[in-house]
Design a protein around this motif. Structure first.
Motif, PDB file in Angstrom:
ATOM      1  N   LEU A  61       0.827  -1.212   0.000  1.00 19.57           N
ATOM      2  CA  LEU A  61       0.000   0.000   0.000  1.00 19.57           C
ATOM      3  C   LEU A  61       0.863   1.265   0.000  1.00 19.57           C
ATOM      4  N   LEU A  62       1.952   1.257   0.765  1.00 19.21           N
ATOM      5  CA  LEU A  62       2.867   2.404   0.751  1.00 19.21           C
ATOM      6  C   LEU A  62       3.459   2.606  -0.643  1.00 19.21           C
ATOM      7  N   SER A  63       3.836   1.518  -1.293  1.00 18.58           N
ATOM      8  CA  SER A  63       4.436   1.630  -2.622  1.00 18.58           C
ATOM      9  C   SER A  63       3.426   2.104  -3.665  1.00 18.58           C
ATOM     10  N   VAL A  67      -1.609   6.783   2.008  1.00 17.77           N
ATOM     11  CA  VAL A  67      -1.083   7.504   3.169  1.00 17.77           C
ATOM     12  C   VAL A  67      -1.290   6.690   4.446  1.00 17.77           C
ATOM     13  N   PHE A  68      -0.489   7.031   5.472  1.00 20.41           N
ATOM     14  CA  PHE A  68      -0.441   6.276   6.722  1.00 20.41           C
ATOM     15  C   PHE A  68      -1.820   6.025   7.323  1.00 20.41           C
ATOM     16  N   ASN A  69      -2.641   7.077   7.466  1.00 24.82           N
ATOM     17  CA  ASN A  69      -3.921   6.885   8.157  1.00 24.82           C
ATOM     18  C   ASN A  69      -4.862   5.967   7.375  1.00 24.82           C
ATOM     19  N   ILE A  82       3.699   0.936  10.454  1.00 29.04           N
ATOM     20  CA  ILE A  82       3.693   1.546   9.119  1.00 29.04           C
ATOM     21  C   ILE A  82       4.974   2.351   8.917  1.00 29.04           C
ATOM     22  N   GLY A  83       5.374   3.090   9.945  1.00 23.12           N
ATOM     23  CA  GLY A  83       6.612   3.869   9.867  1.00 23.12           C
ATOM     24  C   GLY A  83       7.832   2.989   9.681  1.00 23.12           C
ATOM     25  N   ARG A  84       7.873   1.870  10.390  1.00 23.15           N
ATOM     26  CA  ARG A  84       9.007   0.961  10.260  1.00 23.15           C
ATOM     27  C   ARG A  84       9.073   0.364   8.870  1.00 23.15           C
TER      28      ARG A  84
END
Length: 120
Positions: A61-63, A67-69, A82-84
């Motif tokens: 999903l990040l790729s 967005v994070f939320n 998610i940050g890691r």
């Protein structure tokens, strides 16, 4: 002596590195999807498998630019997780990127062949 930073295993001593190398060799010895599933079901708890699978989905999903939320809502992952994963995607040795690229290629191949089959 600790494992060297260039190998990406900072914090592992020589014994742990040996265990890790043996684990990698074990995974590489598996010959099909069924063997992989059986091995991970034996070696991991259900929660560990779920966590690993969720991290891969977060990376996907990040790729894709989510967005994070939104990822947190979609996967139930914490902002720390998610940050890691994001940090690994940005600065890690490239494992997530390699896997995601191969999965995308496989999905594209399957999609193309399905379309050809459907039209044929």
């Amino acid at each position: 002596m600790n494992t060297t930073e260039e190998e990406g295993m900072v914090g592992m001593n020589e014994k742990e590195k040996k265990y890790y190398d043996n684990f990698v060799r074990a995974v590489l010895s598996l010959q099909n999807e069924e063997e992989v599933k059986e091995f991970f079901e034996d070696i991991c708890t259900i929660k560990e498998i779920q966590d690993i699978c969720r991290r891969l989905e977060v990376a996907k999903l990040l790729s894709e630019g989510m967005v994070f939320n939104e990822i947190s809502k979609e996967t139930g992952s914490s902002s720390a997780t998610i940050g890691r994963v994001n940090k690994c995607l940005m600065y890690g040795p490239g494992g997530y990127k390699a896997v995601l690229e191969r999965l995308k290629e496989e999905d594209d191949w399957l999609r193309q062949n399905f379309e050809e089959w459907r039209e044929g």
